[in-house]
Design a protein around this motif. Sequence first.
Motif, PDB file in Angstrom:
ATOM      1  N   ILE A  81      43.709  -0.293  -6.155  1.00 40.56           N
ATOM      2  CA  ILE A  81      43.706  -0.159  -7.712  1.00 40.56           C
ATOM      3  C   ILE A  81      45.332  -0.091  -7.967  1.00 40.56           C
ATOM      4  CG2 ILE A  81      43.235   1.925  -8.103  1.00 40.56           C
ATOM      5  CD1 ILE A  81      42.484  -1.238  -9.984  1.00 40.56           C
ATOM      6  N   GLU A  82      46.073   0.896  -7.359  1.00 40.07           N
ATOM      7  CA  GLU A  82      47.202   1.275  -8.108  1.00 40.07           C
ATOM      8  C   GLU A  82      48.211   0.011  -8.612  1.00 40.07           C
ATOM      9  OE1 GLU A  82      49.072   4.678  -6.124  1.00 40.07           O
ATOM     10  OE2 GLU A  82      47.482   5.736  -6.446  1.00 40.07           O
ATOM     11  N   PRO A  83      48.593  -0.814  -7.535  1.00 43.97           N
ATOM     12  CA  PRO A  83      49.213  -1.982  -7.967  1.00 43.97           C
ATOM     13  C   PRO A  83      49.148  -2.571  -9.139  1.00 43.97           C
ATOM     14  CG  PRO A  83      48.920  -2.188  -5.636  1.00 43.97           C
ATOM     15  CD  PRO A  83      48.005  -1.274  -6.116  1.00 43.97           C
ATOM     16  N   VAL A  90      54.138  -7.486  -3.317  1.00 43.25           N
ATOM     17  CA  VAL A  90      55.345  -6.788  -3.638  1.00 43.25           C
ATOM     18  C   VAL A  90      55.357  -5.512  -3.097  1.00 43.25           C
ATOM     19  CG1 VAL A  90      57.445  -6.155  -4.957  1.00 43.25           C
ATOM     20  CG2 VAL A  90      56.467  -8.306  -5.320  1.00 43.25           C
ATOM     21  N   ASP A  91      54.166  -4.703  -3.550  1.00 43.27           N
ATOM     22  CA  ASP A  91      54.121  -3.416  -3.248  1.00 43.27           C
ATOM     23  C   ASP A  91      53.707  -3.143  -1.762  1.00 43.27           C
ATOM     24  OD1 ASP A  91      54.474  -1.095  -4.820  1.00 43.27           O
ATOM     25  OD2 ASP A  91      52.570  -1.205  -5.589  1.00 43.27           O
ATOM     26  N   ALA A  92      53.162  -3.765  -1.229  1.00 43.81           N
ATOM     27  CA  ALA A  92      52.641  -4.123   0.346  1.00 43.81           C
ATOM     28  C   ALA A  92      54.029  -4.464   1.046  1.00 43.81           C
ATOM     29  CB  ALA A  92      51.651  -5.013   0.487  1.00 43.81           C
ATOM     30  N   PHE A  93      54.668  -5.436   0.684  1.00 45.16           N
ATOM     31  CA  PHE A  93      55.955  -5.578   1.252  1.00 45.16           C
ATOM     32  C   PHE A  93      56.829  -4.626   1.592  1.00 45.16           C
ATOM     33  CE2 PHE A  93      60.418  -7.508   1.460  1.00 45.16           C
ATOM     34  CZ  PHE A  93      60.281  -8.098   2.816  1.00 45.16           C
ATOM     35  N   VAL A 140      61.190   5.219 -11.831  1.00 46.83           N
ATOM     36  CA  VAL A 140      61.113   3.858 -11.691  1.00 46.83           C
ATOM     37  C   VAL A 140      59.523   3.073 -11.286  1.00 46.83           C
ATOM     38  CG1 VAL A 140      62.023   1.897 -10.313  1.00 46.83           C
ATOM     39  CG2 VAL A 140      63.474   3.715 -11.163  1.00 46.83           C
ATOM     40  N   SER A 141      58.952   4.059 -10.363  1.00 41.85           N
ATOM     41  CA  SER A 141      57.894   3.212  -9.804  1.00 41.85           C
ATOM     42  C   SER A 141      56.606   3.328 -10.938  1.00 41.85           C
ATOM     43  CB  SER A 141      57.158   3.951  -8.751  1.00 41.85           C
ATOM     44  OG  SER A 141      58.366   3.778  -7.699  1.00 41.85           O
ATOM     45  N   ALA A 142      56.650   4.546 -11.709  1.00 40.55           N
ATOM     46  CA  ALA A 142      55.794   4.772 -12.782  1.00 40.55           C
ATOM     47  C   ALA A 142      55.626   3.604 -13.654  1.00 40.55           C
ATOM     48  CB  ALA A 142      55.811   5.966 -13.214  1.00 40.55           C
ATOM     49  N   TYR A 143      56.781   3.021 -14.103  1.00 37.90           N
ATOM     50  CA  TYR A 143      56.864   2.162 -15.198  1.00 37.90           C
ATOM     51  C   TYR A 143      57.258   0.692 -14.820  1.00 37.90           C
ATOM     52  CZ  TYR A 143      56.454   6.464 -17.906  1.00 37.90           C
ATOM     53  OH  TYR A 143      56.275   7.700 -18.632  1.00 37.90           O
ATOM     54  N   ILE A 144      57.079   0.539 -13.421  1.00 41.23           N
ATOM     55  CA  ILE A 144      57.497  -0.926 -13.014  1.00 41.23           C
ATOM     56  C   ILE A 144      56.533  -1.885 -13.368  1.00 41.23           C
ATOM     57  CG2 ILE A 144      56.338  -0.767 -10.792  1.00 41.23           C
ATOM     58  CD1 ILE A 144      59.780  -2.238 -11.412  1.00 41.23           C
ATOM     59  N   GLN A 145      55.224  -1.665 -13.479  1.00 45.21           N
ATOM     60  CA  GLN A 145      54.408  -2.601 -13.791  1.00 45.21           C
ATOM     61  C   GLN A 145      54.470  -3.212 -15.392  1.00 45.21           C
ATOM     62  OE1 GLN A 145      50.202  -1.749 -12.530  1.00 45.21           O
ATOM     63  NE2 GLN A 145      50.785  -0.667 -10.966  1.00 45.21           N
TER      64      GLN A 145
END
Length: 431
Positions: A5-7, A267-270, A244-249
């Motif tokens: 669910i995170e991405p 993108v997260d997986a890669f 950066v990661s917290a607000y990227i979406q």
Amino acid sequence: MMRPIEPFLTEFLTGTYKNLTAEQVTRQVYPVWTYSNLVLLVPVLLVTDFLRYKPVIILQGITYVTTMLLILFGSGVHLAQLAFFCYSIAMAADVAYFSYIYTMVQPRYYQRVTSYVKGAILLGYAAGAMLAQLLVSLGGVSLGCLAFITLISVSVALLTSFLLPMPKTSLFHKGTRSAQRGTSGEETPDSEDFSIWARSTTAAKHVGSKFRGFLLDCKECYSSMAMLFYCIWSATGTCGFYQVSAYIQLFWLHTQPGNFTAYNGGVDAFSTLTGAAASVAVGHMSLEWSVWGELVLGGFTFLVAGAIFLMDLTDNIWISYMCFALFKTVYLQLSTICTFQIAKTLSRRRYALVFGMNSFVNTVLQSVLTAIVINSLQLSITSQYFVYASFFAAISLLFTVRGVYTVLHMKRPTGGNQAERATNLPEGSRP
């Protein structure tokens, strides 16, 4: 770490499932994690060593399960904030994980075991992100289903945490109680310390003694400049990464409003897989880290800053995706370098202290950035990322200057510098 669910969490919260606005998520929900982590980190650190790590790892599993239950079945801003409060407990408990691992292996294996464990963590996250992308893109699976799969995954993790063996030693109190008393019945210095604590009539005396011990340990640990700079990068780099990661979406929502979550999972997986590969590769690198380590950190941090600057300047979602993948890959590699460099220069009983202090400084910096950038100035999402890029650029400048100085200092023909530097490091081979 397999949390599909995170991405897609921002879309889950702002979509028809929870009906929160992007403004509520940015200003009211996500900051709860940062501020709560700051408050919880020190108590968790103190409890971690006393409980010998495993119970704290189990607590982490429980709070992950609680978080997912609240996200799945809760509604409204307040329950979303409670979910992120529980999530902050789980994140604060991360300090127990690597401290636990380092009590179970010999110091000569730290570089390799750090790379393997980080690789495994990242592989789990990548598997969850890839599964999410495939289910959403090819299977048409709802985000609610992804949240339910995440609940199952963290529940399995909680169950397996009960199978971990208990360490025989703690990091601040060497040996078990029986070992401290000695097999011959003679009282050792450690058993004497324990007896003094056991006979204490008030908890306040014990807390005061513990705090004074922390201060003395901190003074000794950070007396080495090499150790201090690796800790600085660990704290500041992690702070920037989480911001950066917290607000990227939300940033991708701004870049491409109509299709911002289409490839988030991919993108997260890669980026996580490439980061895992880089982390494992670091475990097999032969480099004179005492000479070149700080310069490596400075140079690659400049690459990180450049990726964020480019991501902030472009309106192309694909360039933004590639920049984030580069950012995450390089960060994970540098983080692995810092972790094993710190671990191999410490005595075992100080792991939780140093990693916990690094996490605390990181959380303080996150709280300051969040309070200024998001809550006080209320900058736009693009202005936020300009600040984050500048933050990494400043780190890069600091470590490049320090790295050049170290190389020139270590490579001078006047002998004895390298031996002197090695002598100044805390002993990592002591039990």
